[in-house]
Design a protein around this motif. Sequence first.
Motif, mmCIF file in Angstrom:
data_model
loop_
_atom_site.group_PDB
_atom_site.id
_atom_site.type_symbol
_atom_site.label_atom_id
_atom_site.label_comp_id
_atom_site.label_asym_id
_atom_site.label_seq_id
_atom_site.Cartn_x
_atom_site.Cartn_y
_atom_site.Cartn_z
ATOM 1 N N UNK A 1 -19.224 -1.493 -38.706
ATOM 2 C CA UNK A 1 -18.931 -1.656 -40.272
ATOM 3 C C UNK A 1 -20.155 -1.476 -40.835
ATOM 4 N N UNK A 2 -21.598 -1.677 -40.496
ATOM 5 C CA UNK A 2 -22.616 -1.287 -41.194
ATOM 6 C C UNK A 2 -22.588 -0.058 -41.459
ATOM 7 N N UNK A 3 -22.366 0.991 -40.271
ATOM 8 C CA UNK A 3 -22.276 2.435 -40.797
ATOM 9 C C UNK A 3 -21.394 2.627 -41.696
ATOM 10 N N UNK A 4 -20.242 2.153 -41.560
ATOM 11 C CA UNK A 4 -19.156 2.700 -42.391
ATOM 12 C C UNK A 4 -19.450 2.266 -44.063
ATOM 13 N N UNK A 5 -20.132 0.957 -43.951
ATOM 14 C CA UNK A 5 -20.521 0.321 -45.294
ATOM 15 C C UNK A 5 -21.565 1.302 -46.029
ATOM 16 N N UNK A 6 -22.382 1.841 -45.359
ATOM 17 C CA UNK A 6 -23.516 2.548 -45.623
ATOM 18 C C UNK A 6 -22.958 3.956 -45.942
ATOM 19 N N UNK A 7 -21.893 4.312 -45.846
ATOM 20 C CA UNK A 7 -21.398 5.613 -46.196
ATOM 21 C C UNK A 7 -21.752 6.852 -45.273
ATOM 22 N N UNK A 8 -21.942 6.243 -43.924
ATOM 23 C CA UNK A 8 -22.128 7.366 -42.893
ATOM 24 C C UNK A 8 -21.182 8.560 -42.554
ATOM 25 N N UNK A 9 -21.411 9.329 -42.350
ATOM 26 C CA UNK A 9 -20.745 10.713 -42.022
ATOM 27 C C UNK A 9 -20.492 10.907 -40.827
#
Length: 487
Positions: A451-459
């Motif tokens: 969830x941290x990565x997705x929230x940060x907008x990770x590709x």
Amino acid sequence: MAFDYDLFVIGGGSGGVRAARVAASQGAKVALAEESRLGGTCVIRGCVPKKLMVFASTYKHHVEDAKEYGWDVEPGAFNWKPFRKKLHAELDRLEGVYRKLLESSDVDIFDTRARLKDEHTIDVGEKTVTAKHILIATGGRPVRPDMENAHLGLVSNDMFLLEELPKSILIIGGGYIACEFACILHGLGVKVTIFNRKAAILRGFDDEARGLLQESMTARGIEIHTGTTISELAPVGEKPVIGGTGSDAASGVPPTEAEKLERNEKSDTDAKASGPVWIKASNGMEREFDHVFFATGRAANSDDMGLEEAGVKIGRGGAIEVDEYSQTAVPSIYAIGDVTDRVQLTPVAIREGMAFVETVFKGNPTPVDHELIPSAVFTQPELGTVGMTEEEAAEKEEIEVYCTSFRPMQSAFVDRDDRVLMKLLVSKETRKVLGCHIVADHAGEMIQLAGIAVKMGATKEDFDRTVAVHPTMSEEIVTMKEPVRTA
């Protein structure tokens, strides 16, 4: 005008307690009223006792696997009573912790029901106080369907109070509460049947993920009937016959309206002691169960609080209508948590409480961010999710779907058929990961970090550049190179 308090909080759950404590730390004079037990739904009759029951329900499975791994052990029978005693001792301890936290923050506690007289005045038992700001954090409650003899069925609050575990139970509903308790009770040795009126369980979750979870639950022995609901319910021995219903069915005399009302207004205590029941399904099937458990919805705790008289607007299911700052139509009155029916999760209620304090007591207007909230369903296996489902993402834009399903090493070694699912939804245009869905043991732990990565907008390329942790189930999240389909 001088007020008794800068803030009066109605509701002692996680959101209300956090808001009260943080506001008090800013120098505000704060009081809180709770008519039941401090800790609210999550601590007393929700997340915490449920998760402890989840833990208890997995040990038979662990012992069976341990034999295959070389341990000389045999699973015994589960004993509900000592577990129940220890469970309630833990809840008492946690309630005490909440009380001490409030007291140490100099928050005045009223152990009684609170009701508004106007936008600044609250009746607290036999006392009346005033407050510059009022925060409603009263949460929600489970509801029974509008049908005859509904009082014979249990609701989620009752599940922690059972004196004895039933041998069989019928669960009505297919949401996360229904599915979690189905897995818990099955793991504790109860024969579990689910009636779900929809075509699949867990409506609103990713179709592929919930499909695999339904298959897994069925493979473990949970009986699931989709497109089915309950049409009649009666105590065993009072099964309706042609010409009558209810307790007078044997004589063919239908119950009076007063008798129907009396039956349906019986309390949860009556339900816990109701004994075996007979049911008729919408498909005509007739069965008997030790208990019926209604997991068919929740309503906001906003009844008889003087809210509408004070000018607060109430919406569907009793939900209090608020703006992005949790403010109601009355400037001095705010509301957070399940009573607003925005996102019914404890961490969300806590975040809303913190945002309220930032806005009102720190002079920093802070809207509540309800986007990309990770969540987990504590079934067996668990379902962890963040972001859009495949169906939602495909409606918004062109996407690539990266997905894999496999038997994890731990299960394969003991020749169990359990499968896990790892799934990423990727925007073709921006390459951002729009959604991540995991079905696996400990999916809740995994999705918190994803969830941290997705929230940060990770590709997707950010995921690809991350080195895998081997051997783990979660390494598949960063090793899926080619999409299985586009949508």
